[in-house]
Enzyme design. Structure first.
Site, short mmCIF file in Angstrom:
data_model
loop_
_atom_site.label_atom_id
_atom_site.label_comp_id
_atom_site.label_asym_id
_atom_site.label_seq_id
_atom_site.Cartn_x
_atom_site.Cartn_y
_atom_site.Cartn_z
N ASN A 7 0.81 -1.20 -0.42
CA ASN A 7 -0.16 0.11 -0.03
C ASN A 7 0.90 1.32 0.00
OD1 ASN A 7 -1.54 2.33 0.71
ND2 ASN A 7 -3.31 1.08 1.97
N ASP A 156 -8.41 1.94 -6.25
CA ASP A 156 -9.43 2.73 -4.91
C ASP A 156 -10.20 3.83 -6.04
OD1 ASP A 156 -8.74 2.98 -2.45
OD2 ASP A 156 -7.50 4.88 -2.47
N HIS A 215 -14.36 8.84 5.32
CA HIS A 215 -13.31 8.34 5.47
C HIS A 215 -12.74 9.92 5.72
CE1 HIS A 215 -9.46 5.76 3.99
NE2 HIS A 215 -9.14 7.81 3.62
N LEU A 216 -12.06 9.68 6.42
CA LEU A 216 -11.55 11.53 7.80
C LEU A 216 -10.02 10.94 7.84
CD1 LEU A 216 -14.65 12.69 9.36
CD2 LEU A 216 -14.08 12.91 6.71
N GLY A 217 -8.73 11.11 7.10
CA GLY A 217 -7.98 11.07 7.63
C GLY A 217 -6.61 12.41 7.39
N ASN A 218 -5.40 11.82 6.24
CA ASN A 218 -5.51 13.34 5.76
C ASN A 218 -5.65 13.79 4.35
OD1 ASN A 218 -2.62 15.70 6.20
ND2 ASN A 218 -2.03 14.22 4.36
N ASP A 290 -2.17 17.85 10.78
CA ASP A 290 -2.82 16.69 12.31
C ASP A 290 -3.50 17.47 12.62
OD1 ASP A 290 -2.40 15.27 13.83
OD2 ASP A 290 -1.11 14.43 13.40
N GLY A 338 -7.61 7.35 9.88
CA GLY A 338 -7.36 8.05 11.19
C GLY A 338 -7.94 9.05 11.93
#
Length: 405
Positions: A7, A156, A215-218, A290, A338
């Site tokens: 990945n 994806d 989908h909540l990441g960077n 972040d 994340g």
């Protein structure tokens, strides 16, 4: 069957080795035998390598003055050598699955990688410059390390191939459609996994119901999923569209870009850099991409960090609202990745806007670090789930199915 999953990210390479029974693929994600991760510095000249196994063995090393492909080879050697050894020989690996961010119009289903597939991945690199080139590098590295092992590309964009034209086609000239310019959507592997896992948790058929997966990441995206199929999503032609993200702007008025190019002496390269790497939480707060660091700054009275939070929440709520209208209602709201998995504050802020749908969040459950749980109250008209996304397991599942077929 031993399945290795790669990945690739813009500055990381995550890998997992799964051992799965040949006769049946479990519906529950299993723990990998081995997990490896490479973190590269900005010049990609130094690699921080971390490895751990299911038995608890670990390895941490820093390697410099070598190529990224050599770094990958070094990490994979820990599969069969040293304290992290889990197999006798690398040749025991039956198949290698790769997450490919952009498959374009031609590649929607997972496929065995051929020279034609590699050319397609390369040709789409300008649409996913942070991901497709490094994924291709990983494919080529595996060809050298494992020779003739079967490699499979899992895209994806594939899950979103079911989005209807009305949601996928931009209202520009029709020539754009003929050029392949349309909404492709991303994070599809994660959105699909979460929709399937949600059905398991709720005891429902995956091909029923109306879900929004967050989908909540960077990187951040939403998907509207009806009867198991994606019918709308927030990311578009590239992963830059949609929600406010860690360092990406998300959607902005195209007129702003024209203005900056025409009157402010911006080059295309500068605009690309700003929109992808100096915007979002990072750009507004001036603190970090972040969310945890932004929250710390808010606690210290940083007004720009507070503004970044407010914009993030506003755009998240607006995006969820748009997905609700695409679905014609909502049965379950899913948070993952994340920020989605670990920020109780974001989940609460998002859910507060949808009380008019009968959504009621159990505040105590929300604060208890839920994993694969329903955190709505018993009398809530909308279920609220926190699901740990398992992209690598989902990729392994695609590989198993292709080899079996």
């Amino acid at each position: 069957m031993k399945i290795l999953v790669l990945n690739a990210g813009s500055s990381t390479q995550k890998s997992c080795l799964y051992e799965i029974a040949d006769e049946a693929f479990s519906t529950q994600a299993s723990q990998p035998l081995w997990e490896g991760k490479i973190n590269w510095t900005q010049d990609r000249g130094v690699a921080e390598i971390e490895v751990k196994t299911a038995t608890g063995a670990t390895l941490q090393e820093s390697i410099s003055d070598d190529s990224p492909q050599a770094h990958l080879a070094y990490m994979l050697n820990t599969l069969s050598d040293g304290d992290t050894k889990v197999i006798d020989r690398l040749s025991e690996i039956d198949v290698v699955g790769h997450r490919i961010v952009h498959g374009g119009e031609d590649y929607r289903d997972s496929v065995v990688i051929t020279e034609d597939v590699k050319k397609a991945i390369a040709s789409l690199s300008n649409l996913a410059p942070a991901h497709n080139p490094v994924a291709l590098s990983g494919i080529e590295a595996i060809e050298k390390i494992l020779k003739d092992v079967t490699q499979i590309a899992v895209f994806d964009t594939g899950f979103h191939a079911t989005i209807p034209d009305a949601a996928a086609i931009y209202p520009g000239p029709y020539q754009w459609v003929e050029q392949g310019i349309r909404r492709y959507g991303f994070h599809g592997i994660s959105h699909q996994y979460c929709s399937q896992r949600a059905a398991q948790i709720l005891g429902q058929d995956v091909a029923s119901g109306r879900l929004i997966t967050c989908h909540l990441g960077n990187g951040c995206s939403l998907a509207a999923i009806k009867n198991g199929r994606s019918i709308d999503t927030t990311m578009g032609f590239t992963p830059l569209e949609g929600l406010m993200m860690g360092s990406r702007s998300g959607s902005v008025d195209p007129g702003i870009l024209i203005y900056l190019l025409r009157y402010c002496d911006y080059s295309v390269e500068k605009l690309d850099e700003i929109l992808n790497k100096a915007s979002g939480l990072k750009g507004i707060s001036g603190v970090s991409s972040d969310m945890r660091e932004v929250r710390k700054a808010i606690a210290q009275g940083n007004s720009r960090a507070q503004l970044a939070w407010d914009i993030y929440v506003h755009r998240l709520r607006s995006g969820i609202g748009a997905m609700v209208t695409s679905l014609g209602g909502l049965d379950a709201l899913v948070f993952t990745a994340g920020v989605g998995e670990h920020s109780a504050e974001i989940r609460q802020a998002a859910c507060e806007a949808f009380g008019f749908l009968g959504l009621k969040l159990d505040l105590q459950k929300n604060q208890q670090k839920p994993v694969d749980e329903d955190i709505a109250t018993n009398d809530s008209a909308v279920r609220v789930l926190v699901i740990h996304t398992q992209e690598d397991w989902a990729i392994a599942q695609h590989c198993w199915q292709i080899l079996k077929n």
